[in-house]
Write a protein that holds these residues in place. Structure first.
Motif, PDB file in Angstrom:
ATOM      1  N   GLY A 263      -0.915   9.646   3.813  1.00  0.00           N
ATOM      2  CA  GLY A 263      -0.787   8.386   4.518  1.00  0.00           C
ATOM      3  C   GLY A 263      -1.249   7.222   3.648  1.00  0.00           C
ATOM      4  O   GLY A 263      -2.419   7.153   3.273  1.00  0.00           O
ATOM      5  N   PHE A 264      -0.324   6.345   3.308  1.00  0.00           N
ATOM      6  CA  PHE A 264      -0.681   5.133   2.577  1.00  0.00           C
ATOM      7  C   PHE A 264      -1.067   4.055   3.582  1.00  0.00           C
ATOM      8  O   PHE A 264      -0.230   3.543   4.306  1.00  0.00           O
ATOM      9  N   GLY A 265      -2.365   3.750   3.632  1.00  0.00           N
ATOM     10  CA  GLY A 265      -2.837   2.740   4.570  1.00  0.00           C
ATOM     11  C   GLY A 265      -2.999   3.257   5.983  1.00  0.00           C
ATOM     12  O   GLY A 265      -3.035   2.461   6.930  1.00  0.00           O
ATOM     13  N   GLY A 266      -3.107   4.562   6.156  1.00  0.00           N
ATOM     14  CA  GLY A 266      -3.266   5.140   7.480  1.00  0.00           C
ATOM     15  C   GLY A 266      -3.606   6.613   7.401  1.00  0.00           C
ATOM     16  O   GLY A 266      -3.847   7.168   6.323  1.00  0.00           O
ATOM     17  N   ALA A 267      -3.592   7.274   8.546  1.00  0.00           N
ATOM     18  CA  ALA A 267      -4.060   8.649   8.656  1.00  0.00           C
ATOM     19  C   ALA A 267      -3.148   9.633   7.953  1.00  0.00           C
ATOM     20  O   ALA A 267      -1.937   9.445   7.868  1.00  0.00           O
ATOM     21  N   GLY A 268      -3.721  10.715   7.467  1.00  0.00           N
ATOM     22  CA  GLY A 268      -2.989  11.811   6.859  1.00  0.00           C
ATOM     23  C   GLY A 268      -3.961  12.853   6.349  1.00  0.00           C
ATOM     24  O   GLY A 268      -5.186  12.666   6.413  1.00  0.00           O
ATOM     25  N   ASP A 269      -3.442  13.960   5.861  1.00  0.00           N
ATOM     26  CA  ASP A 269      -4.298  14.942   5.201  1.00  0.00           C
ATOM     27  C   ASP A 269      -4.962  14.316   3.968  1.00  0.00           C
ATOM     28  O   ASP A 269      -6.056  14.705   3.576  1.00  0.00           O
ATOM     29  N   LEU A 270      -4.266  13.365   3.381  1.00  0.00           N
ATOM     30  CA  LEU A 270      -4.815  12.523   2.332  1.00  0.00           C
ATOM     31  C   LEU A 270      -4.483  11.080   2.697  1.00  0.00           C
ATOM     32  O   LEU A 270      -3.312  10.745   2.910  1.00  0.00           O
ATOM     33  N   SER A 271      -5.497  10.243   2.811  1.00  0.00           N
ATOM     34  CA  SER A 271      -5.293   8.836   3.142  1.00  0.00           C
ATOM     35  C   SER A 271      -5.530   7.987   1.893  1.00  0.00           C
ATOM     36  O   SER A 271      -6.580   8.103   1.255  1.00  0.00           O
ATOM     37  N   ILE A 272      -4.540   7.162   1.549  1.00  0.00           N
ATOM     38  CA  ILE A 272      -4.609   6.326   0.362  1.00  0.00           C
ATOM     39  C   ILE A 272      -4.884   4.887   0.788  1.00  0.00           C
ATOM     40  O   ILE A 272      -4.102   4.308   1.551  1.00  0.00           O
ATOM     41  N   PRO A 273      -5.970   4.277   0.305  1.00  0.00           N
ATOM     42  CA  PRO A 273      -6.243   2.875   0.660  1.00  0.00           C
ATOM     43  C   PRO A 273      -5.255   1.939  -0.035  1.00  0.00           C
ATOM     44  O   PRO A 273      -4.895   2.160  -1.194  1.00  0.00           O
ATOM     45  N   VAL A 274      -4.812   0.898   0.680  1.00  0.00           N
ATOM     46  CA  VAL A 274      -3.847  -0.031   0.084  1.00  0.00           C
ATOM     47  C   VAL A 274      -4.260  -1.498   0.239  1.00  0.00           C
ATOM     48  O   VAL A 274      -3.439  -2.396   0.057  1.00  0.00           O
ATOM     49  N   GLY A 275      -5.519  -1.766   0.550  1.00  0.00           N
ATOM     50  CA  GLY A 275      -5.966  -3.154   0.590  1.00  0.00           C
ATOM     51  C   GLY A 275      -5.664  -3.825   1.913  1.00  0.00           C
ATOM     52  O   GLY A 275      -5.896  -3.255   2.972  1.00  0.00           O
ATOM     53  N   GLY A 276      -5.113  -5.039   1.857  1.00  0.00           N
ATOM     54  CA  GLY A 276      -4.973  -5.883   3.039  1.00  0.00           C
ATOM     55  C   GLY A 276      -3.856  -5.495   3.976  1.00  0.00           C
ATOM     56  O   GLY A 276      -3.345  -4.372   3.952  1.00  0.00           O
ATOM     57  N   GLU A 277      -3.437  -6.468   4.776  1.00  0.00           N
ATOM     58  CA  GLU A 277      -2.470  -6.227   5.844  1.00  0.00           C
ATOM     59  C   GLU A 277      -1.095  -6.839   5.559  1.00  0.00           C
ATOM     60  O   GLU A 277      -0.171  -6.653   6.324  1.00  0.00           O
ATOM     61  N   GLY A 278      -0.952  -7.599   4.491  1.00  0.00           N
ATOM     62  CA  GLY A 278       0.266  -8.360   4.258  1.00  0.00           C
ATOM     63  C   GLY A 278       1.289  -7.651   3.390  1.00  0.00           C
ATOM     64  O   GLY A 278       1.181  -6.455   3.086  1.00  0.00           O
ATOM     65  N   LEU A 279       2.290  -8.427   2.951  1.00  0.00           N
ATOM     66  CA  LEU A 279       3.396  -7.885   2.177  1.00  0.00           C
ATOM     67  C   LEU A 279       2.981  -7.414   0.795  1.00  0.00           C
ATOM     68  O   LEU A 279       3.722  -6.657   0.156  1.00  0.00           O
ATOM     69  N   ALA A 280       1.830  -7.833   0.315  1.00  0.00           N
ATOM     70  CA  ALA A 280       1.338  -7.343  -0.975  1.00  0.00           C
ATOM     71  C   ALA A 280       1.166  -5.828  -0.972  1.00  0.00           C
ATOM     72  O   ALA A 280       1.174  -5.190  -2.039  1.00  0.00           O
ATOM     73  N   ARG A 281       1.034  -5.229   0.197  1.00  0.00           N
ATOM     74  CA  ARG A 281       0.864  -3.771   0.298  1.00  0.00           C
ATOM     75  C   ARG A 281       2.006  -3.021  -0.371  1.00  0.00           C
ATOM     76  O   ARG A 281       1.804  -1.948  -0.947  1.00  0.00           O
ATOM     77  N   ALA A 282       3.218  -3.573  -0.292  1.00  0.00           N
ATOM     78  CA  ALA A 282       4.372  -2.911  -0.901  1.00  0.00           C
ATOM     79  C   ALA A 282       4.155  -2.723  -2.397  1.00  0.00           C
ATOM     80  O   ALA A 282       4.442  -1.656  -2.968  1.00  0.00           O
ATOM     81  N   LEU A 283       3.646  -3.756  -3.043  1.00  0.00           N
ATOM     82  CA  LEU A 283       3.383  -3.687  -4.482  1.00  0.00           C
ATOM     83  C   LEU A 283       2.217  -2.752  -4.783  1.00  0.00           C
ATOM     84  O   LEU A 283       2.273  -1.970  -5.746  1.00  0.00           O
ATOM     85  N   VAL A 284       1.185  -2.808  -3.969  1.00  0.00           N
ATOM     86  CA  VAL A 284       0.000  -1.966  -4.182  1.00  0.00           C
ATOM     87  C   VAL A 284       0.368  -0.483  -4.164  1.00  0.00           C
ATOM     88  O   VAL A 284      -0.160   0.323  -4.947  1.00  0.00           O
ATOM     89  N   MET A 285       1.291  -0.089  -3.313  1.00  0.00           N
ATOM     90  CA  MET A 285       1.659   1.318  -3.161  1.00  0.00           C
ATOM     91  C   MET A 285       2.460   1.866  -4.343  1.00  0.00           C
ATOM     92  O   MET A 285       2.444   3.074  -4.615  1.00  0.00           O
ATOM     93  N   LEU A 286       3.175   0.998  -5.045  1.00  0.00           N
ATOM     94  CA  LEU A 286       4.198   1.469  -5.967  1.00  0.00           C
ATOM     95  C   LEU A 286       3.668   2.323  -7.122  1.00  0.00           C
ATOM     96  O   LEU A 286       4.216   3.413  -7.374  1.00  0.00           O
ATOM     97  N   PRO A 287       2.623   1.924  -7.857  1.00  0.00           N
ATOM     98  CA  PRO A 287       2.162   2.791  -8.952  1.00  0.00           C
ATOM     99  C   PRO A 287       1.711   4.168  -8.487  1.00  0.00           C
ATOM    100  O   PRO A 287       1.958   5.170  -9.179  1.00  0.00           O
TER     101      PRO A 287
END
Length: 317
Positions: A263-287
């Protein structure tokens, strides 16, 4: 560390330069983003970002724009067409820009190749320097074109996006491999602006690891595709803050059927933090999504610098 993995880790100095890059205004016309492969999926996210920030936009695959333009915009020519191409030489994107310009549309190229065919085909261009060792699979260049497009959409980006992306990357680097064993069916789920990122994540996995992957909107996944879920499935869920509760229910549904969930930014067996709540999240997830494709490839001893059947530039006679 493979060359691909090193390029993924070394892309952030180029982000810093791109954050300071002077970018053109797009005017008041409806914007059509065109691209092929990764560039098309970036186009989907950029179109959503522009729409969410009050500017009408859509994304169309390069060949579709050339061959079936009327199916998307009718007979309209009061448009700005933005072509995305890492190499600047993708045949369909170059032709889409040329034909759009000939029809009286405004044109702009976003590319990582200065003085290329797309820059000559478009009225204006944005050149973004990328990592010199990037191979066939788009990693650093994809992030950079997304970064520039998000800035043009009015998304407020600063160097905190680099910090957040590094945090997500480090988390998937440390913990991603433990979920891969025994998983051969990969599903990427993302809504709204994250749908294009989910598609890009699935494409990266296909290209890098020759694995079967799919992408869907999260709530749409229950309507048929969930029939394939079993204990060989791994679901990568890109959470949208406004619909996190509904998406968590999807995560529970697939988990109950045997899937592992990242889960990127939410629950999962592995949860990945992605920072804030805005559209920047799309970029944060990519790498992190890029690195996960490399991790799956490593379990299959696949060299991601030479993916099967692919070339760095797709040119058609």
């Amino acid at each position: 560390m493979s060359v691909t993995e090193r390029v993924i880790h070394e892309q952030f100095p180029f982000w810093k330069k791109a954050l300071a890059l002077e970018l053109p205004e797009l005017g008041n016309r409806t914007i059509v983003f065109v691209g092929c492969g990764t560039s098309y999926y970036l186009a989907q996210t950029l179109a959503a970002a522009f729409n969410l920030n009050g500017k009408t936009a859509l994304a169309v695959a390069g060949a579709e724009w050339i061959l079936h333009r009327a199916a998307y915009v009718g007979n309209r020519t009061d448009l700005t067409v933005v072509g995305l191409s890492r190499s600047g030489e993708s045949t369909e994107t170059v032709r889409a820009l040329r034909e759009s310009a000939a029809a009286g549309m405004d044109t702009l190229a976003i590319t990582c190749a200065e003085d290329s065919a797309v820059t000559r085909a478009a009225a204006k261009s944005v050149f973004i320097e990328t990592h010199a060792e990037e191979g066939v699979v788009m990693t650093s260049s994809a992030s950079l074109m997304l970064l520039a497009g998000l800035r043009m959409a009015g998304v407020d980006l600063d160097e905190s996006v680099i910090t957040d992306a590094k945090t997500a990357l480090q988390k998937i680097e440390a913990d991603g491999p433990r979920l891969i064993d025994g998983r051969s069916h990969f599903v990427y789920l993302g809504a709204a602006a994250l749908y294009g990122i989910a598609a890009e994540g699935a494409l990266k996995l296909q290209e890098m690891s020759l694995s079967y992957s799919q992408f869907f909107h999260p709530l749409e996944y229950r309507h048929g595709p969930i029939s394939l879920v079993d204990d060989h499935t791994l679901v990568v869920l890109l959470y949208t803050p406004a619909t996190r509760e509904e998406e968590e229910r999807v995560a529970r549904d697939v988990s109950d059927k045997g899937a592992a969930v990242i889960g990127f930014g939410g629950a999962g067996d592995l949860s990945i933090p992605v920072g804030g709540e805005g559209l920047a999240r799309a970029l944060v997830m990519l790498p992190a999504l890029q690195l996960f494709g490399e991790q799956v490839a490593a379990t299959k001893n696949i060299d991601t610098t030479a993916p099967r059947h692919l070339t760095k530039v797709v040119t058609l006679a």
